[in-house]
Design an enzyme around this catalytic site. Sequence first.
Site, mmCIF file in Angstrom:
data_model
loop_
_atom_site.group_PDB
_atom_site.id
_atom_site.type_symbol
_atom_site.label_atom_id
_atom_site.label_comp_id
_atom_site.label_asym_id
_atom_site.label_seq_id
_atom_site.Cartn_x
_atom_site.Cartn_y
_atom_site.Cartn_z
ATOM 1 N N GLY A 70 14.291 54.124 -77.881
ATOM 2 C CA GLY A 70 14.966 55.139 -77.085
ATOM 3 C C GLY A 70 16.462 54.880 -76.969
ATOM 4 O O GLY A 70 17.285 55.785 -77.126
ATOM 5 N N GLY A 198 8.623 54.822 -79.050
ATOM 6 C CA GLY A 198 7.228 54.500 -79.348
ATOM 7 C C GLY A 198 6.490 53.800 -78.219
ATOM 8 O O GLY A 198 5.364 54.153 -77.874
ATOM 9 N N CYS A 323 17.776 42.955 -57.199
ATOM 10 C CA CYS A 323 18.617 41.984 -56.506
ATOM 11 C C CYS A 323 19.845 41.686 -57.354
ATOM 12 O O CYS A 323 19.750 41.094 -58.412
ATOM 13 C CB CYS A 323 17.826 40.711 -56.269
ATOM 14 S SG CYS A 323 18.690 39.568 -55.210
HETATM 15 N N1 PLP Z 1 15.464 56.559 -71.373
HETATM 16 C C1 PLP Z 1 14.563 56.457 -70.384
HETATM 17 C C2 PLP Z 1 14.389 57.597 -69.418
HETATM 18 C C3 PLP Z 1 13.796 55.300 -70.247
HETATM 19 O O1 PLP Z 1 12.906 55.193 -69.270
HETATM 20 C C4 PLP Z 1 14.003 54.237 -71.185
HETATM 21 C C5 PLP Z 1 13.246 52.969 -71.046
HETATM 22 O O2 PLP Z 1 12.868 52.582 -69.961
HETATM 23 C C6 PLP Z 1 14.947 54.402 -72.204
HETATM 24 C C7 PLP Z 1 15.658 55.577 -72.265
HETATM 25 C C8 PLP Z 1 15.177 53.320 -73.236
HETATM 26 O O3 PLP Z 1 14.122 53.303 -74.157
HETATM 27 P P1 PLP Z 1 13.827 52.000 -75.078
HETATM 28 O O4 PLP Z 1 13.211 50.974 -74.206
HETATM 29 O O5 PLP Z 1 12.869 52.487 -76.135
HETATM 30 O O6 PLP Z 1 15.127 51.582 -75.670
#
Ligand code: PLP
Length: 385
Positions: A70, A198, A323
């Site tokens: 992501g 994924g 924290c």
């Molecule tokens: N965007 C959102 C809303 C997420 O919750 C996350 C991961 O927690 C990400 C982006 C980042 O994704 P990745 O862990 O695959 O890099």
Amino acid sequence: MPIYLDNNATTKPLAAGIEAMIPLLAQEYANPSSLHRPGRAARERVERAREQVAGLIGARPKEIVFTSGGTESINLAIRGIFGGGNRRQELIISAVEHSAVRRLADRLEAEGCQVVRIGVDASGLLDLDNLDSKITDSTSLISIMHANNETGVIFDVEAVCEIAQRHSVPVHLDAVQSAGKLPLDVRSLPVNLMSISGHKMHGPKGVGALFIRRRTRLRPLMVGGGQERGLRPGTENVPAIVGFGVAADQASRLADAQGASIRKLRDEFERIVTSLIPIAHVIGEPASRLPNTSNIGFAGLQSEIIVQLLSERGVYASAGAACGSGSLEPSHVLQAMAIEPAIAHGAVRFSLSRFTTDKEIHDTVEILNAVITRLRAMAPTARRF
Ligand code: PLP
């Protein structure tokens, strides 16, 4: 048996995905760019996975670029627009974005771009009138999330797209939390770019995808070989891509039915917790939320301690306050929603999955009730709420 309720952090990989990956790690290791037979077989596996991921969101396979997750998809989408010699240089985001978007926006701002952050109301919903009024001739991109990772609150992306289209501004949707949990179809939802990951949908970690609508011009983050149409050069992570494809395929087929049963469990969980524990406040109500997410603020208590005590009893959840420099700071999401500090400091996120059982939910309620009762007896402030 431990009870895993941290599925917004990551999910259990599917057995079918792991099974599909093992031979690709052990024996079928050819490079998909190689022209020999095993190379062509690897290429076929990658292209099959591309079809499966495209199928999940109603895209054409050609519109899918595989990335490392992501975070990379988000960086490619936003930097891809801003790094492309685009003369208009303003980015609009919401105040509750994941740090992948937030920190990138901060970086772009330091590099001279304008960044506008749109606030949310007490239930976490975007101020759409404010969004509309902030778009200018310099706006290059609106990047918003579909569903919030902490609260599960779902933005009205149809309305955002409608506003963006009126101003001819492209939209990037961070669908990392919603893909596989909510129906998503880019044939009816006119976003230009969409990031998915994924490991949030029972696939492996370290793989994700960016949907790039036809005719959207992007500049790659890296230079190298011509893989992924030059947008993401580097030899493809074939096993992870294949595992992701299997997970996307299952999610396409199961999302609706499973969403309904997960929602039933989540609603039951919230109903019992709020009736048993008077200091429990559900965060994000009455907005529409992801069916699997429950963020509950235990007024007067500290989330990290609750999460730790739950963990000792085999229940794995997540703290809504982290924290930093010795003091518990509520997350930027809860601050943007102006959640009362006493509630925000005690916010705990429980995120369910298709593997969560009725028994696990009832056991969690019992353990949680015992933990909160114990902490309340020790913390005089909590008794006031
Ligand atoms: N965007 C959102 C809303 C997420 O919750 C996350 C991961 O927690 C990400 C982006 C980042 O994704 P990745 O862990 O695959 O890099």
